[in-house]
Design a protein around this motif. Sequence first.
Motif, PDB file in Angstrom:
ATOM      1  N   THR A  70       0.808  -1.219   0.000  1.00 35.18           N
ATOM      2  CA  THR A  70       0.000   0.000   0.000  1.00 35.18           C
ATOM      3  C   THR A  70       0.841   1.269   0.000  1.00 35.18           C
ATOM      4  OG1 THR A  70      -0.154  -0.097   2.408  1.00 35.18           O
ATOM      5  CG2 THR A  70      -1.962  -1.089   1.149  1.00 35.18           C
ATOM      6  N   SER A  71       2.156   1.134   0.059  1.00 34.60           N
ATOM      7  CA  SER A  71       3.001   2.329   0.077  1.00 34.60           C
ATOM      8  C   SER A  71       3.343   2.829  -1.328  1.00 34.60           C
ATOM      9  CB  SER A  71       4.295   2.066   0.857  1.00 34.60           C
ATOM     10  OG  SER A  71       5.103   1.132   0.165  1.00 34.60           O
ATOM     11  N   LEU A  72       3.411   1.928  -2.294  1.00 36.59           N
ATOM     12  CA  LEU A  72       3.800   2.317  -3.655  1.00 36.59           C
ATOM     13  C   LEU A  72       2.701   3.164  -4.286  1.00 36.59           C
ATOM     14  CD1 LEU A  72       6.154   1.847  -5.642  1.00 36.59           C
ATOM     15  CD2 LEU A  72       4.783   0.037  -6.661  1.00 36.59           C
ATOM     16  N   ALA A  73       3.057   4.378  -4.721  1.00 39.75           N
ATOM     17  CA  ALA A  73       2.087   5.293  -5.316  1.00 39.75           C
ATOM     18  C   ALA A  73       2.223   5.363  -6.832  1.00 39.75           C
ATOM     19  CB  ALA A  73       2.247   6.692  -4.723  1.00 39.75           C
ATOM     20  N   GLU A  74       3.429   5.115  -7.364  1.00 44.68           N
ATOM     21  CA  GLU A  74       3.654   5.223  -8.805  1.00 44.68           C
ATOM     22  C   GLU A  74       4.449   4.024  -9.307  1.00 44.68           C
ATOM     23  OE1 GLU A  74       4.971   9.122 -10.308  1.00 44.68           O
ATOM     24  OE2 GLU A  74       4.923   9.758  -8.194  1.00 44.68           O
ATOM     25  N   ILE A  75       4.009   3.474 -10.444  1.00 44.62           N
ATOM     26  CA  ILE A  75       4.759   2.404 -11.100  1.00 44.62           C
ATOM     27  C   ILE A  75       4.738   2.640 -12.596  1.00 44.62           C
ATOM     28  CG2 ILE A  75       2.798   0.809 -11.204  1.00 44.62           C
ATOM     29  CD1 ILE A  75       4.931  -1.454 -10.726  1.00 44.62           C
ATOM     30  N   TYR A  76       5.902   2.467 -13.213  1.00 48.75           N
ATOM     31  CA  TYR A  76       6.047   2.690 -14.649  1.00 48.75           C
ATOM     32  C   TYR A  76       6.654   1.448 -15.290  1.00 48.75           C
ATOM     33  CZ  TYR A  76       4.899   7.313 -13.152  1.00 48.75           C
ATOM     34  OH  TYR A  76       4.243   8.381 -12.575  1.00 48.75           O
ATOM     35  N   LEU A  77       5.971   0.953 -16.317  1.00 52.17           N
ATOM     36  CA  LEU A  77       6.343  -0.318 -16.946  1.00 52.17           C
ATOM     37  C   LEU A  77       6.455  -0.190 -18.461  1.00 52.17           C
ATOM     38  CD1 LEU A  77       3.862  -2.365 -14.792  1.00 52.17           C
ATOM     39  CD2 LEU A  77       6.342  -2.634 -14.737  1.00 52.17           C
ATOM     40  N   HIS A  78       6.910   0.929 -18.956  1.00 54.80           N
ATOM     41  CA  HIS A  78       7.039   1.154 -20.396  1.00 54.80           C
ATOM     42  C   HIS A  78       7.909   0.087 -21.054  1.00 54.80           C
ATOM     43  CE1 HIS A  78       7.795   3.352 -24.179  1.00 54.80           C
ATOM     44  NE2 HIS A  78       9.038   2.923 -24.026  1.00 54.80           N
ATOM     45  N   GLY A  79       7.457  -0.401 -22.191  1.00 57.85           N
ATOM     46  CA  GLY A  79       8.281  -1.273 -23.023  1.00 57.85           C
ATOM     47  C   GLY A  79       8.725  -2.566 -22.397  1.00 57.85           C
ATOM     48  N   ASN A  80       7.833  -3.259 -21.721  1.00 53.17           N
ATOM     49  CA  ASN A  80       8.186  -4.521 -21.075  1.00 53.17           C
ATOM     50  C   ASN A  80       7.509  -5.734 -21.692  1.00 53.17           C
ATOM     51  OD1 ASN A  80      10.018  -4.507 -18.608  1.00 53.17           O
ATOM     52  ND2 ASN A  80       8.815  -2.653 -18.316  1.00 53.17           N
ATOM     53  N   ASN A  81       6.816  -5.529 -22.782  1.00 50.99           N
ATOM     54  CA  ASN A  81       6.173  -6.628 -23.507  1.00 50.99           C
ATOM     55  C   ASN A  81       5.318  -7.502 -22.578  1.00 50.99           C
ATOM     56  OD1 ASN A  81       5.503  -8.110 -25.769  1.00 50.99           O
ATOM     57  ND2 ASN A  81       7.294  -9.435 -25.637  1.00 50.99           N
ATOM     58  N   ILE A  82       4.477  -6.837 -21.785  1.00 50.64           N
ATOM     59  CA  ILE A  82       3.643  -7.597 -20.856  1.00 50.64           C
ATOM     60  C   ILE A  82       2.438  -8.219 -21.567  1.00 50.64           C
ATOM     61  CG2 ILE A  82       4.388  -6.270 -18.863  1.00 50.64           C
ATOM     62  CD1 ILE A  82       1.621  -4.898 -18.884  1.00 50.64           C
ATOM     63  N   GLY A  83       2.002  -7.615 -22.667  1.00 48.80           N
ATOM     64  CA  GLY A  83       0.909  -8.174 -23.456  1.00 48.80           C
ATOM     65  C   GLY A  83      -0.370  -8.380 -22.672  1.00 48.80           C
ATOM     66  N   SER A  84      -1.287  -9.142 -23.258  1.00 48.12           N
ATOM     67  CA  SER A  84      -2.612  -9.322 -22.659  1.00 48.12           C
ATOM     68  C   SER A  84      -2.565 -10.109 -21.356  1.00 48.12           C
ATOM     69  CB  SER A  84      -3.564  -9.985 -23.651  1.00 48.12           C
ATOM     70  OG  SER A  84      -3.060 -11.235 -24.050  1.00 48.12           O
ATOM     71  N   SER A  85      -1.740 -11.125 -21.284  1.00 51.86           N
ATOM     72  CA  SER A  85      -1.645 -11.928 -20.069  1.00 51.86           C
ATOM     73  C   SER A  85      -1.129 -11.095 -18.901  1.00 51.86           C
ATOM     74  CB  SER A  85      -0.736 -13.134 -20.300  1.00 51.86           C
ATOM     75  OG  SER A  85      -0.595 -13.870 -19.121  1.00 51.86           O
ATOM     76  N   GLY A  86      -0.082 -10.334 -19.133  1.00 47.49           N
ATOM     77  CA  GLY A  86       0.472  -9.477 -18.084  1.00 47.49           C
ATOM     78  C   GLY A  86      -0.510  -8.407 -17.654  1.00 47.49           C
ATOM     79  N   LEU A  87      -1.263  -7.875 -18.622  1.00 48.61           N
ATOM     80  CA  LEU A  87      -2.249  -6.853 -18.295  1.00 48.61           C
ATOM     81  C   LEU A  87      -3.382  -7.436 -17.457  1.00 48.61           C
ATOM     82  CD1 LEU A  87      -2.827  -3.857 -18.757  1.00 48.61           C
ATOM     83  CD2 LEU A  87      -4.320  -4.557 -20.617  1.00 48.61           C
ATOM     84  N   ASN A  88      -3.763  -8.670 -17.721  1.00 50.63           N
ATOM     85  CA  ASN A  88      -4.785  -9.325 -16.897  1.00 50.63           C
ATOM     86  C   ASN A  88      -4.343  -9.400 -15.442  1.00 50.63           C
ATOM     87  OD1 ASN A  88      -6.625  -9.755 -18.965  1.00 50.63           O
ATOM     88  ND2 ASN A  88      -5.792 -11.763 -19.470  1.00 50.63           N
ATOM     89  N   HIS A  89      -3.083  -9.723 -15.221  1.00 50.58           N
ATOM     90  CA  HIS A  89      -2.563  -9.797 -13.853  1.00 50.58           C
ATOM     91  C   HIS A  89      -2.522  -8.414 -13.198  1.00 50.58           C
ATOM     92  CE1 HIS A  89      -1.697 -14.031 -13.989  1.00 50.58           C
ATOM     93  NE2 HIS A  89      -1.088 -13.863 -15.152  1.00 50.58           N
ATOM     94  N   LEU A  90      -2.117  -7.406 -13.969  1.00 52.62           N
ATOM     95  CA  LEU A  90      -2.086  -6.042 -13.445  1.00 52.62           C
ATOM     96  C   LEU A  90      -3.496  -5.587 -13.081  1.00 52.62           C
ATOM     97  CD1 LEU A  90      -0.592  -3.442 -12.767  1.00 52.62           C
ATOM     98  CD2 LEU A  90      -0.839  -2.779 -15.175  1.00 52.62           C
ATOM     99  N   SER A  91      -4.457  -5.922 -13.905  1.00 49.13           N
ATOM    100  CA  SER A  91      -5.845  -5.554 -13.646  1.00 49.13           C
ATOM    101  C   SER A  91      -6.338  -6.157 -12.341  1.00 49.13           C
ATOM    102  CB  SER A  91      -6.736  -6.028 -14.800  1.00 49.13           C
ATOM    103  OG  SER A  91      -8.079  -5.829 -14.488  1.00 49.13           O
ATOM    104  N   GLU A  92      -6.008  -7.408 -12.126  1.00 50.95           N
ATOM    105  CA  GLU A  92      -6.394  -8.076 -10.881  1.00 50.95           C
ATOM    106  C   GLU A  92      -5.770  -7.367  -9.678  1.00 50.95           C
ATOM    107  OE1 GLU A  92      -5.720 -12.367  -8.759  1.00 50.95           O
ATOM    108  OE2 GLU A  92      -5.903 -12.344 -10.940  1.00 50.95           O
TER     109      GLU A  92
END
Length: 196
Positions: A70-92
Amino acid sequence: GTKRLGAILLSMETSLAKLELSNTYLGANEVLHLTKGLAKSRSLRYLDLDDNQVGATGMVYLSEALKTNTSLAEIYLHGNNIGSSGLNHLSEALSQNRGLKCVGVTSNYICDSCAGSLLRGLRLNTYLSSLDLSGNCIGDEAAASLAEVLKKNNTLKRLVLSNNEVTNRGARLLAESLVLQNSLKHISIIDNVCDD
């Protein structure tokens, strides 16, 4: 070397508030070590993992840590090829996270069909104030879903959809949603396929 620096720094009881690890060739294994520290950290506010090799597997590890941190306020993941699977995990993770204010997932091969999962997470998140999805393959389908989310979301203040595939139809739907949405202060849809 640099690959394990984040894990070492976060595993200690430090007051580290900002960690920039862009362009350090972090892959899923290094992210696993980093997230062990991230899950314990109470001081880290800013994490930059731009231009690494996180991929979908690394996003599994990162998302698990984000669910409890709960402490992290900002995260940047430009250009990491996370694709749809990675985005599903981020969404969760976004649906459960209560600390993140700014998320940047630019240039990650995110398309219309997988952007919907992120929007589901955004519906449940009442803390996120800035979302940058520029440089992906997001089109009208995701813009329409986002417009629906924006009608009910009162915390998002900044939305960047630049360099995607939004047409006039998607831009119009986003504009119409702003009539009911009064918290959004900045929206960018430059360099899309809108023609007027």
